[in-house]
Scaffold this motif. Structure first.
Motif, short mmCIF file in Angstrom:
data_model
loop_
_atom_site.label_atom_id
_atom_site.label_comp_id
_atom_site.label_asym_id
_atom_site.label_seq_id
_atom_site.Cartn_x
_atom_site.Cartn_y
_atom_site.Cartn_z
N HIS A 1 -25.95 -28.57 -27.96
CA HIS A 1 -26.06 -27.82 -26.70
C HIS A 1 -27.51 -27.43 -26.46
CE1 HIS A 1 -25.21 -25.25 -23.36
NE2 HIS A 1 -25.66 -24.18 -23.97
N ALA A 2 -28.01 -27.81 -25.31
CA ALA A 2 -29.37 -27.45 -24.89
C ALA A 2 -29.28 -26.36 -23.82
CB ALA A 2 -30.10 -28.66 -24.34
N SER A 3 -30.19 -25.43 -23.85
CA SER A 3 -30.17 -24.34 -22.88
C SER A 3 -31.60 -23.94 -22.52
CB SER A 3 -29.42 -23.13 -23.43
OG SER A 3 -30.03 -22.66 -24.63
N ILE A 4 -31.72 -23.25 -21.41
CA ILE A 4 -33.01 -22.77 -20.92
C ILE A 4 -32.94 -21.25 -20.77
CG2 ILE A 4 -34.61 -22.77 -18.97
CD1 ILE A 4 -33.91 -25.68 -18.51
N ASP A 5 -33.87 -20.56 -21.38
CA ASP A 5 -33.95 -19.11 -21.25
C ASP A 5 -34.33 -18.76 -19.81
OD1 ASP A 5 -35.35 -16.42 -21.25
OD2 ASP A 5 -34.63 -16.47 -23.33
N GLU A 6 -33.48 -18.00 -19.15
CA GLU A 6 -33.72 -17.72 -17.74
C GLU A 6 -34.93 -16.82 -17.51
OE1 GLU A 6 -30.42 -17.32 -14.97
OE2 GLU A 6 -29.04 -17.43 -16.67
N ASP A 7 -35.35 -16.07 -18.53
CA ASP A 7 -36.50 -15.19 -18.39
C ASP A 7 -37.81 -15.92 -18.68
OD1 ASP A 7 -34.94 -12.94 -17.73
OD2 ASP A 7 -34.54 -12.55 -19.86
N THR A 8 -37.81 -16.73 -19.74
CA THR A 8 -39.05 -17.39 -20.15
C THR A 8 -39.14 -18.83 -19.69
OG1 THR A 8 -38.14 -18.18 -22.26
CG2 THR A 8 -39.08 -15.94 -22.21
N GLY A 9 -38.00 -19.42 -19.34
CA GLY A 9 -37.99 -20.83 -18.96
C GLY A 9 -38.07 -21.77 -20.13
N GLU A 10 -37.97 -21.23 -21.35
CA GLU A 10 -38.11 -22.05 -22.55
C GLU A 10 -36.84 -22.84 -22.83
OE1 GLU A 10 -39.22 -21.56 -27.32
OE2 GLU A 10 -39.20 -19.81 -25.98
#
Length: 491
Positions: free
Chosen positions: A97-106
């Motif tokens: 599972h890949a995800s993107i931190d909504e605050d940092t965009g990482e």
């Protein structure tokens, strides 16, 4: 294999069982329990899809592809569970599972090891009406296949009501587009059927080894880490965008006014050539040194010119990026996009138009290996495809000859965009065309006319070896084309 929405598949009434993957302390050893950090990046298209989903009000809902097919009953549930688990172990992308931190965009990823997956087996109450089964499936697949959560896929089996038709089990599968493409959906029926037979009867599945889509993402990032404005792909796409004043091409006919993002698109599916006539059309193309796909593009160009008066044919077509043997049986989004543009004004024959199509595809196909998101990031544009023509020859896919007996079909979720997508598949049964388009009266009329024109042109080539070219009064032929009415579909 047809490619349609779930609503167009004949789902029986019966008892549903959901097969939902999970990761947890059930694993065989403590080391295998749970998620493990994984520093491998996503593919470019996967990352772009994640970021688009995060920014969309729909939050990744209804962006799935899938498959439906039948197996002989009665259902051996322990064997089916074993088959799904073996399939998940086979494809690493199904336990990552890949995800993107909504605050940092990482961007980050976690992956579960082989044998770390369990299955939640959710038994639903018996449904007396097929509409109840459909509504449940539609909700399940739309709501629980988001790229923003894991699992972004699910299996469902439907056991028919006693005494209502043959004892056949319907298997349905859906996964977010971020982890599968059109060819992936074609592979699912064969692999699950083979693994189920192995678990049930001991018949060896004999599946080809499959590479990991995660490793493909690593390779893709390494190859395209640097992309200058002078790169062939960047130059080609810039020229293509310039032709359209900064936009990608639209459908050649009017599709009406956008009606917001709350009305699902319409669709059609039709068999436009049987197997024998598909062979005849292919022979006509090969006699001029060209492919069936080039012939289809030529026919689409001629049909568009007849109906619109515009002789300049422009579209975007997907091209697979499975450029190494280990990706042939992999599940993932192995697709690049290829710009196609040619003008048939002054063409002397249908054969010369086919040659133009070949020349254009040959010239631009290499740029499809460079991810479009990577190119557009370099160009600083967010232009989106509006008219896409996809072609796949799946006659030689594993067990393709059994698809008709299995009632196998590729599925897609509902869409709400103001665009037109056309999928043309050559199968053992012949050539099938599917399309989705805005749910407007104008779009419905014109897309059906366009497909009817394509069918007529293909038939003419099969019967005579060539096709009549549009003359300068082509624009006036719209009314004649309209008289043919909507395309008869075979759903």
């Amino acid at each position: 294999m047809e490619f349609t929405e779930l609503a167009d598949y004949a789902i029986p009434a019966g008892t549903m069982t959901e097969w939902i993957p999970s990761v947890g302390p059930h694993a065989s050893t403590p080391v295998l329990a749970g998620w493990q950090p994984d520093d491998r990046p996503t593919s470019y298209v996967h990352e772009a899809h994640l970021r688009t989903s995060l920014a969309s009000p729909r939050r990744g809902k209804e962006s799935w592809l899938g498959a439906a097919f039948e197996i002989d009953g009665p259902l051996d549930k322990p064997a089916f569970r074993q088959a799904v688990l073996a399939w998940i172990d086979r494809h690493e992308s199904m336990r990552s599972h890949a995800s993107i931190d909504e605050d940092t965009g990482e961007l980050s990823r976690v992956t579960a090891a082989e044998s770390a997956i369990d299955i939640w087996q959710v038994e639903q109450e018996r449904c007396e009406q097929s509409s109840e089964v459909f509504e449940h499936l539609q909700y399940l697949f739309d709501e629980f296949t988001s790229p923003l959560a894991w699992p972004s896929y699910a299996f469902v089996t439907v056991e028919p009501l006693p005494g209502r038709g043959p004892d056949r089990i319907t298997v349905l599968f859906a996964a977010d587009h971020s982890i599968i493409d059109g060819l992936s959906t074609v592979l699912v029926a064969h692999e699950i059927s083979a693994l189920y037979a192995e678990a049930k009867d001991g018949t060896a599945a004999r599946l080809f080894e499959a590479g990991s889509y995660l490793d493909f993402g690593v390779s893709e990032r390494r190859v395209h880490a640097e992309l200058e404005h002078t790169h062939e792909a960047v130059v080609t796409w810039q020229r293509f965008l310039d032709e359209g004043n900064g936009e990608l091409p639209a459908f050649p006919l009017d599709i009406g006014t956008p009606n917001g993002h709350h009305t699902a698109q319409s669709g059609l599916s039709a068999w436009i050539l049987d197997a024998e006539r598909a062979d005849a059309f292919s022979v006509s193309c090969r006699k001029t040194g060209n492919s069936l796909f080039s012939g289809l593009l030529a026919a689409l160009a001629v049909g568009g010119a007849e109906l619109s008066g515009d002789t300049h044919f422009r579209t975007v077509t997907p091209v697979h990026t499975r450029d190494q043997p280990q990706w042939a049986s992999s599940l993932g989004w192995f697709v690049g996009l290829c710009p196609v543009s040619f003008d048939i004004a002054g063409a002397e024959s249908f054969g010369s138009i086919v040659a133009q199509a070949t020349e254009q595809v040959t010239a631009t196909k290499p740029v499809a290996r460079v991810p479009l998101d990577r190119v557009f990031r370099t160009l600083g544009t967010t232009a989106a495809p509006r008219f896409v023509v996809s072609f796949m020859d799946v006659r030689f896919a594993p067990m393709a000859e059994h698809w008709h007996d299995w009632n196998a079909r590729a599925l897609r979720s509902k869409q709400y965009d103001h665009d037109v997508y056309i999928w043309i598949n050559r199968t053992p049964r012949g050539v099938n065309i599917s399309a989705r388009y805005p749910n407007t009266e104008t779009a419905t009329t014109n897309v059906h006319q366009y497909v009817a024109a394509l069918r007529r042109i293909l038939d003419e080539v099969v019967d005579t070896g060539t096709a009549t070219l549009p003359d300068r009064t082509a624009r006036g032929r719209r009314l004649d084309a309209a008289a043919s009415g909507p395309v008869a579909t075979n759903q």
